[in-house]
Design a protein around this motif. Structure first.
Motif, short mmCIF file in Angstrom:
data_model
loop_
_atom_site.label_atom_id
_atom_site.label_comp_id
_atom_site.label_asym_id
_atom_site.label_seq_id
_atom_site.Cartn_x
_atom_site.Cartn_y
_atom_site.Cartn_z
N LYS A 196 -45.92 60.66 55.85
CA LYS A 196 -43.86 60.77 56.86
C LYS A 196 -44.17 60.65 57.94
O LYS A 196 -44.92 61.01 59.13
N ALA A 247 -46.34 64.89 57.71
CA ALA A 247 -46.13 65.64 56.19
C ALA A 247 -46.21 64.58 55.30
O ALA A 247 -45.84 63.44 54.91
N LYS A 289 -37.05 64.08 60.37
CA LYS A 289 -38.36 66.00 60.14
C LYS A 289 -39.40 65.70 59.74
O LYS A 289 -39.71 65.35 58.85
N GLY A 290 -40.28 66.41 60.15
CA GLY A 290 -41.39 67.08 59.25
C GLY A 290 -42.73 65.97 59.47
O GLY A 290 -42.96 65.19 58.19
N VAL A 291 -42.05 64.60 60.41
CA VAL A 291 -43.27 64.00 60.95
C VAL A 291 -44.65 64.28 59.96
O VAL A 291 -45.10 65.47 60.66
N ALA A 316 -50.07 61.53 64.21
CA ALA A 316 -49.80 61.42 62.11
C ALA A 316 -50.67 59.91 61.86
O ALA A 316 -51.34 59.91 60.59
N GLU A 360 -45.68 54.43 56.43
CA GLU A 360 -45.19 55.13 55.76
C GLU A 360 -45.92 55.36 54.38
O GLU A 360 -46.84 55.83 53.57
N GLU A 401 -46.04 62.48 68.76
CA GLU A 401 -46.21 63.32 67.20
C GLU A 401 -46.75 62.05 66.25
O GLU A 401 -47.94 62.38 64.79
#
Length: 155
Positions: free
Chosen positions: A139, A147, A143-145, A88, A133, A84
């Motif tokens: 991000k 976003a 958590k929330g990779v 991203a 980032e 992920e």
């Protein structure tokens, strides 16, 4: 008066000079010739028999194979960039219209580093992920990779 000659009684005061032998070295004392001479003269001679003298055997156990040593000292698998996170990075980079080389230039890293992160071959380094980032404004850790970063985060 005689010239050039000393007058009076001339005495020579010679002190005796003693020449001493140097002490014999340990190797010389252990030679068979020295041991036999000591035995003939009645001097005390100590002999010690060593347990594994003259052999190539040691009391220690056999060493472990090299592979076993590597497994004991090194981790089995190195952590790689998660799927992920890779996705991203790539998605955010393409959305900004940047090439891998351009992203690398913006985060002050080599292009190969960005390529390894996107292909999943790199071991994740928090400092590099933090730079990505900030540059991509996405991000990549925790958590929330994937976003979008909130305003003011990372400064």
């Amino acid at each position: 008066m005689p010239t050039g000659r000393l007058s009076g009684n001339i005495t020579q005061d010679w002190e005796p000079v003693v020449v001493r032998r140097t002490k014999p070295k340990a190797a010389d004392l252990k030679s068979t010739k020295a041991v036999n001479q000591a035995l003939r003269s009645g001097a005390p001679v100590e002999t010690v028999r060593k347990a594994a003298a003259g052999t190539n055997k040691h009391a220690a156990s056999a060493p472990a194979p090299a592979r076993k040593l590597d497994e004991m000292t090194e981790p089995a698998a190195v952590e790689r960039v998660a799927v992920e996170v890779r996705a991203a990075i790539q998605k955010a980079r393409v959305a900004k219209g940047w090439s891998q080389a351009e992203l690398a230039k913006r985060i002050n890293e080599r292009a190969q580093v960005v390529q390894e992160y996107e292909s999943g071959k790199a071991a994740p380094v928090q400092a590099v992920l933090a730079k990505m980032e900030r540059a991509l404004e996405v991000k990549l850790r925790g958590k929330g990779v994937g976003a979008p970063l909130a305003a003011g985060v990372g400064k």
